[in-house]
Write a protein that holds these residues in place. Structure first.
Motif, PDB file in Angstrom:
ATOM      1  N   ILE A  49      40.031  41.856  48.752  1.00 42.70           N
ATOM      2  CA  ILE A  49      38.591  41.610  48.619  1.00 42.70           C
ATOM      3  C   ILE A  49      37.922  42.039  49.918  1.00 42.70           C
ATOM      4  O   ILE A  49      36.834  42.606  49.921  1.00 42.70           O
ATOM      5  CB  ILE A  49      38.322  40.117  48.330  1.00 42.70           C
ATOM      6  CG1 ILE A  49      38.892  39.743  46.957  1.00 42.70           C
ATOM      7  CG2 ILE A  49      36.833  39.796  48.406  1.00 42.70           C
ATOM      8  CD1 ILE A  49      38.871  38.266  46.642  1.00 42.70           C
ATOM      9  N   THR A 107      35.378  35.369  38.544  1.00 40.19           N
ATOM     10  CA  THR A 107      35.480  36.819  38.427  1.00 40.19           C
ATOM     11  C   THR A 107      35.230  37.424  39.804  1.00 40.19           C
ATOM     12  O   THR A 107      34.263  37.061  40.473  1.00 40.19           O
ATOM     13  CB  THR A 107      34.449  37.364  37.419  1.00 40.19           C
ATOM     14  OG1 THR A 107      34.693  36.748  36.151  1.00 40.19           O
ATOM     15  CG2 THR A 107      34.549  38.864  37.271  1.00 40.19           C
ATOM     16  N   VAL A 108      36.139  38.324  40.220  1.00 42.06           N
ATOM     17  CA  VAL A 108      36.031  38.934  41.545  1.00 42.06           C
ATOM     18  C   VAL A 108      36.216  40.440  41.450  1.00 42.06           C
ATOM     19  O   VAL A 108      36.868  40.946  40.537  1.00 42.06           O
ATOM     20  CB  VAL A 108      37.080  38.372  42.532  1.00 42.06           C
ATOM     21  CG1 VAL A 108      36.805  36.931  42.865  1.00 42.06           C
ATOM     22  CG2 VAL A 108      38.479  38.541  42.014  1.00 42.06           C
ATOM     23  N   GLU A 109      35.615  41.132  42.399  1.00 44.29           N
ATOM     24  CA  GLU A 109      35.810  42.572  42.519  1.00 44.29           C
ATOM     25  C   GLU A 109      36.838  42.789  43.622  1.00 44.29           C
ATOM     26  O   GLU A 109      36.725  42.201  44.702  1.00 44.29           O
ATOM     27  CB  GLU A 109      34.487  43.250  42.865  1.00 44.29           C
ATOM     28  CG  GLU A 109      34.529  44.748  42.729  1.00 44.29           C
ATOM     29  CD  GLU A 109      33.156  45.371  42.931  1.00 44.29           C
ATOM     30  OE1 GLU A 109      32.773  46.180  42.076  1.00 44.29           O
ATOM     31  OE2 GLU A 109      32.487  45.052  43.931  1.00 44.29           O
ATOM     32  N   LEU A 123      36.313  45.454  50.534  1.00 46.19           N
ATOM     33  CA  LEU A 123      35.025  45.745  49.900  1.00 46.19           C
ATOM     34  C   LEU A 123      33.858  45.080  50.621  1.00 46.19           C
ATOM     35  O   LEU A 123      32.706  45.345  50.302  1.00 46.19           O
ATOM     36  CB  LEU A 123      35.050  45.289  48.435  1.00 46.19           C
ATOM     37  CG  LEU A 123      36.104  45.969  47.567  1.00 46.19           C
ATOM     38  CD1 LEU A 123      36.110  45.362  46.183  1.00 46.19           C
ATOM     39  CD2 LEU A 123      35.871  47.469  47.504  1.00 46.19           C
ATOM     40  N   THR A 143      41.478  52.183  43.791  1.00 45.15           N
ATOM     41  CA  THR A 143      40.644  51.804  42.656  1.00 45.15           C
ATOM     42  C   THR A 143      39.957  50.475  42.935  1.00 45.15           C
ATOM     43  O   THR A 143      40.570  49.543  43.456  1.00 45.15           O
ATOM     44  CB  THR A 143      41.497  51.665  41.371  1.00 45.15           C
ATOM     45  OG1 THR A 143      42.146  52.892  41.112  1.00 45.15           O
ATOM     46  CG2 THR A 143      40.651  51.265  40.180  1.00 45.15           C
ATOM     47  N   VAL A 144      38.681  50.397  42.567  1.00 42.82           N
ATOM     48  CA  VAL A 144      37.938  49.144  42.660  1.00 42.82           C
ATOM     49  C   VAL A 144      37.785  48.632  41.234  1.00 42.82           C
ATOM     50  O   VAL A 144      37.341  49.362  40.353  1.00 42.82           O
ATOM     51  CB  VAL A 144      36.558  49.351  43.315  1.00 42.82           C
ATOM     52  CG1 VAL A 144      35.765  48.056  43.305  1.00 42.82           C
ATOM     53  CG2 VAL A 144      36.725  49.860  44.743  1.00 42.82           C
ATOM     54  N   ALA A 145      38.190  47.389  41.014  1.00 43.76           N
ATOM     55  CA  ALA A 145      38.161  46.838  39.658  1.00 43.76           C
ATOM     56  C   ALA A 145      37.747  45.376  39.698  1.00 43.76           C
ATOM     57  O   ALA A 145      37.834  44.705  40.730  1.00 43.76           O
ATOM     58  CB  ALA A 145      39.543  46.961  39.023  1.00 43.76           C
ATOM     59  N   GLU A 146      37.309  44.896  38.546  1.00 45.24           N
ATOM     60  CA  GLU A 146      36.919  43.511  38.411  1.00 45.24           C
ATOM     61  C   GLU A 146      38.011  42.767  37.660  1.00 45.24           C
ATOM     62  O   GLU A 146      38.556  43.282  36.680  1.00 45.24           O
ATOM     63  CB  GLU A 146      35.593  43.432  37.637  1.00 45.24           C
ATOM     64  CG  GLU A 146      34.879  42.124  37.800  1.00 45.24           C
ATOM     65  CD  GLU A 146      33.490  42.182  37.190  1.00 45.24           C
ATOM     66  OE1 GLU A 146      33.383  41.921  35.973  1.00 45.24           O
ATOM     67  OE2 GLU A 146      32.540  42.501  37.925  1.00 45.24           O
ATOM     68  N   LYS A 199      39.845  45.672  45.533  1.00 50.54           N
ATOM     69  CA  LYS A 199      40.306  47.039  45.736  1.00 50.54           C
ATOM     70  C   LYS A 199      41.824  47.028  45.667  1.00 50.54           C
ATOM     71  O   LYS A 199      42.473  46.164  46.255  1.00 50.54           O
ATOM     72  CB  LYS A 199      39.858  47.548  47.105  1.00 50.54           C
ATOM     73  CG  LYS A 199      40.281  48.977  47.386  1.00 50.54           C
ATOM     74  CD  LYS A 199      39.730  49.454  48.715  1.00 50.54           C
ATOM     75  CE  LYS A 199      40.103  50.895  48.961  1.00 50.54           C
ATOM     76  NZ  LYS A 199      39.539  51.367  50.230  1.00 50.54           N
ATOM     77  N   PHE A 214      43.648  41.521  35.304  1.00 54.44           N
ATOM     78  CA  PHE A 214      42.694  42.530  34.850  1.00 54.44           C
ATOM     79  C   PHE A 214      42.676  42.591  33.333  1.00 54.44           C
ATOM     80  O   PHE A 214      43.577  42.082  32.667  1.00 54.44           O
ATOM     81  CB  PHE A 214      43.058  43.887  35.457  1.00 54.44           C
ATOM     82  CG  PHE A 214      43.027  43.868  36.958  1.00 54.44           C
ATOM     83  CD1 PHE A 214      41.832  43.975  37.641  1.00 54.44           C
ATOM     84  CD2 PHE A 214      44.201  43.692  37.684  1.00 54.44           C
ATOM     85  CE1 PHE A 214      41.798  43.920  39.023  1.00 54.44           C
ATOM     86  CE2 PHE A 214      44.174  43.636  39.065  1.00 54.44           C
ATOM     87  CZ  PHE A 214      42.973  43.756  39.733  1.00 54.44           C
TER      88      PHE A 214
END
Length: 122
Positions: free
Chosen positions: A73, A55-57, A76, A7-10, A59, A25
Motif C-alpha cells: 500500500i 477495500t484497499v488499493e 501508492l 500492477t495496481v489493483a483493488e 501495488k 482479489f
C-alpha cells in the motif's frame, strides 16, 4: 485479471495479523501486505491502519518463491517530504564524562597487567 509485478489493483482485506494483512482479489487470488509495506510511518499495529472487509488499493511487488503475491500500500502513497528525525540524545553531564574517562583508564591499566595475578591451569 493478471496480477503481474507493478500492477495496481483493488482488493478486500480478508484477514489482519500481527505481521500484515491478507488481501483477496476478484479473481480469487490472495496476497500479503507486510506490515512494513502499509505506511511510510512506523506501524505498531496493523489493525490501526486496516480492518477485515475493507477495500484497499495495492501495488503488486512480485511473487515469492512459492508463488504467493507480495503487495504494498505504501508504494501508492505519496512519500512525506521529510521523514521524522529521531529524537536527539541529550548531552551527557561533565561529571559522567569524567567518570567514564577514569573508568576506561583504570580498565586499560588492569588489562595490561591482567595475566600476572592469575594461576595457570595445566
Amino acid at each position: 485479471m493478471q496480477l503481474d509485478p507493478g500492477t495496481v489493483a483493488e482488493g478486500r482485506v480478508t484477514r489482519v495479523t500481527d505481521f500484515g494483512a491478507f488481501v483477496q482479489f476478484e479473481n480469487g487470488e490472495t496476497g500479503l501486505v507486510h506490515i512494513s509495506q502499509i505506511a511510510h510511518s512506523y506501524v505498531r499495529s496493523v489493525s490501526d491502519f486496516l480492518q477485515e472487509g475493507q477495500t484497499v488499493e495495492v501495488k503488486v511487488l512480485g511473487r515469492d518463491e512459492r508463488g504467493r503475491l507480495d503487495l504494498s500500500i505504501k508504494e501508492l502513497l505519496e512519500e512525506p517530504e521529510e521523514m521524522p528525525r529521531p529524537r536527539a540524545i541529550g548531552k551527557q553531564s561533565p561529571q559522567f564524562e569524567s567518570k567514564l574517562r577514569s573508568f576506561m583508564r583504570d580498565a586499560k591499566e588492569r588489562g595490561a597487567g591482567g595475566e600476572r595475578g592469575r594461576k595457570r591451569k595445566r
